[in-house]
Design a protein around this motif. Sequence first.
Motif, short mmCIF file in Angstrom:
data_model
loop_
_atom_site.label_atom_id
_atom_site.label_comp_id
_atom_site.label_asym_id
_atom_site.label_seq_id
_atom_site.Cartn_x
_atom_site.Cartn_y
_atom_site.Cartn_z
N VAL A 51 43.91 58.13 -16.96
CA VAL A 51 45.13 58.28 -16.19
C VAL A 51 45.62 57.21 -15.41
CG1 VAL A 51 45.82 59.85 -13.98
CG2 VAL A 51 44.56 60.97 -16.13
N TYR A 52 44.82 56.56 -14.78
CA TYR A 52 45.07 55.37 -14.00
C TYR A 52 45.78 54.27 -14.96
CZ TYR A 52 44.71 51.07 -11.22
OH TYR A 52 45.33 50.03 -10.59
N ILE A 53 45.04 53.92 -16.08
CA ILE A 53 45.66 52.99 -16.97
C ILE A 53 47.07 53.60 -17.42
CG2 ILE A 53 45.37 51.88 -19.31
CD1 ILE A 53 42.56 52.00 -18.75
N LEU A 54 47.32 54.60 -17.87
CA LEU A 54 48.44 55.05 -18.40
C LEU A 54 49.56 55.10 -17.32
CD1 LEU A 54 47.19 57.73 -20.81
CD2 LEU A 54 48.14 55.60 -21.43
N ALA A 55 49.02 55.64 -16.17
CA ALA A 55 50.33 55.50 -15.02
C ALA A 55 50.25 54.26 -14.79
CB ALA A 55 49.51 56.15 -13.87
N GLU A 56 49.86 53.27 -14.61
CA GLU A 56 50.08 52.02 -14.19
C GLU A 56 50.85 51.07 -15.24
OE1 GLU A 56 49.60 49.95 -11.54
OE2 GLU A 56 49.03 51.75 -10.85
N SER A 57 50.47 51.54 -16.77
CA SER A 57 51.48 50.96 -17.72
C SER A 57 53.03 51.35 -17.60
CB SER A 57 50.77 51.19 -19.14
OG SER A 57 50.69 52.52 -19.18
N SER A 58 53.08 52.92 -17.32
CA SER A 58 54.21 53.46 -17.02
C SER A 58 55.07 52.72 -15.83
CB SER A 58 54.11 54.84 -16.92
OG SER A 58 55.43 55.36 -16.65
N VAL A 59 54.39 52.53 -14.80
CA VAL A 59 54.77 51.81 -13.70
C VAL A 59 55.38 50.10 -13.94
CG1 VAL A 59 54.41 50.87 -11.22
CG2 VAL A 59 53.85 53.32 -12.05
N ASP A 60 54.67 49.75 -14.84
CA ASP A 60 55.00 48.21 -15.00
C ASP A 60 55.87 48.25 -15.97
OD1 ASP A 60 52.46 47.29 -13.52
OD2 ASP A 60 51.39 47.10 -15.29
N LYS A 61 56.05 49.17 -16.81
CA LYS A 61 57.07 49.25 -17.71
C LYS A 61 58.47 49.36 -17.07
CE LYS A 61 58.94 51.75 -21.86
NZ LYS A 61 58.46 53.18 -22.73
N ALA A 62 58.52 50.33 -16.30
CA ALA A 62 59.62 50.83 -15.28
C ALA A 62 60.10 49.70 -14.56
CB ALA A 62 59.43 52.07 -14.62
N ALA A 63 59.03 48.80 -14.06
CA ALA A 63 59.39 47.80 -13.08
C ALA A 63 60.20 46.39 -13.95
CB ALA A 63 58.25 47.22 -12.40
N GLY A 65 61.57 46.81 -16.63
CA GLY A 65 62.79 47.39 -17.82
C GLY A 65 62.73 47.21 -19.16
N LYS A 66 61.24 46.68 -19.50
CA LYS A 66 61.15 46.46 -20.80
C LYS A 66 60.33 47.32 -21.59
CE LYS A 66 61.19 41.34 -19.85
NZ LYS A 66 60.37 40.20 -19.98
N ASP A 67 60.53 47.31 -22.97
CA ASP A 67 59.63 48.18 -23.85
C ASP A 67 58.24 47.44 -23.92
OD1 ASP A 67 58.51 49.66 -25.76
OD2 ASP A 67 60.02 49.53 -27.22
N SER A 68 57.24 48.26 -23.63
CA SER A 68 55.90 47.74 -23.60
C SER A 68 55.47 47.42 -25.04
CB SER A 68 54.69 48.61 -22.99
OG SER A 68 54.88 49.85 -23.83
N THR A 69 56.23 47.69 -26.13
CA THR A 69 55.89 47.16 -27.54
C THR A 69 56.29 45.66 -27.77
OG1 THR A 69 57.73 48.18 -28.38
CG2 THR A 69 55.64 49.43 -28.17
N LYS A 70 57.18 45.30 -27.06
CA LYS A 70 57.74 43.89 -27.23
C LYS A 70 56.67 42.81 -26.65
CE LYS A 70 62.45 45.16 -26.61
NZ LYS A 70 63.69 44.92 -25.84
N THR A 71 56.73 41.62 -27.53
CA THR A 71 55.57 40.68 -27.14
C THR A 71 56.44 39.46 -26.82
OG1 THR A 71 55.72 39.64 -29.41
CG2 THR A 71 54.16 41.40 -28.90
N GLU A 72 55.76 38.58 -26.16
CA GLU A 72 56.25 37.27 -25.36
C GLU A 72 57.03 36.41 -26.42
OE1 GLU A 72 54.51 33.97 -22.70
OE2 GLU A 72 53.74 35.97 -22.24
N GLY A 73 56.56 36.31 -27.56
CA GLY A 73 57.15 35.54 -28.37
C GLY A 73 58.17 36.21 -29.44
N SER A 74 58.57 37.23 -29.12
CA SER A 74 59.77 37.96 -29.92
C SER A 74 61.09 37.45 -29.68
CB SER A 74 59.66 39.47 -29.46
OG SER A 74 60.19 39.71 -28.30
N ASP A 75 61.93 37.72 -30.56
CA ASP A 75 63.42 37.18 -30.60
C ASP A 75 64.15 37.69 -29.53
OD1 ASP A 75 63.34 37.61 -34.13
OD2 ASP A 75 62.76 36.15 -32.98
N ASN A 76 63.69 37.96 -28.30
CA ASN A 76 64.50 38.69 -27.14
C ASN A 76 65.01 37.42 -26.52
OD1 ASN A 76 63.43 40.91 -27.92
ND2 ASN A 76 62.15 41.34 -26.09
N LYS A 77 66.39 37.44 -26.32
CA LYS A 77 67.21 36.29 -25.45
C LYS A 77 67.50 37.10 -24.17
CE LYS A 77 66.99 33.50 -28.87
NZ LYS A 77 65.98 32.37 -28.89
N GLU A 78 66.67 36.62 -23.10
CA GLU A 78 66.92 37.25 -21.69
C GLU A 78 67.62 36.28 -20.75
OE1 GLU A 78 63.84 39.92 -20.55
OE2 GLU A 78 63.53 40.34 -22.41
#
Length: 78
Positions: A51-63, A65-78
């Motif tokens: 529960v803690y791990i899933l809750a923290e991942s949800s909080v991190d994702k919301a903070a 504003g990114k999809d957690s499935t994207k990786t650092e080296g992806s084609d995202n231009k931010e």
Amino acid sequence: MKIDWKAKLASRKFWALLAGFVSSLLVAFNVSEGSVAQVTSIITAFGSVAVYILAESSVDKAATGKDSTKTEGSDNKE
């Protein structure tokens, strides 16, 4: 019907149900009280961590504003 396992694993009600169900089965099969207590403790501890791990991942994702499935080296231009 597809089961949302992430939501299930993040549910405290699910872990309480699982601990109660397994404990009842162990008692029904005449397992010693000490063993029942140990198994129940392990289930609830694992549930708390899940529960803690899933809750923290949800909080991190919301903070971020990114999809957690994207990786650092992806084609995202931010």
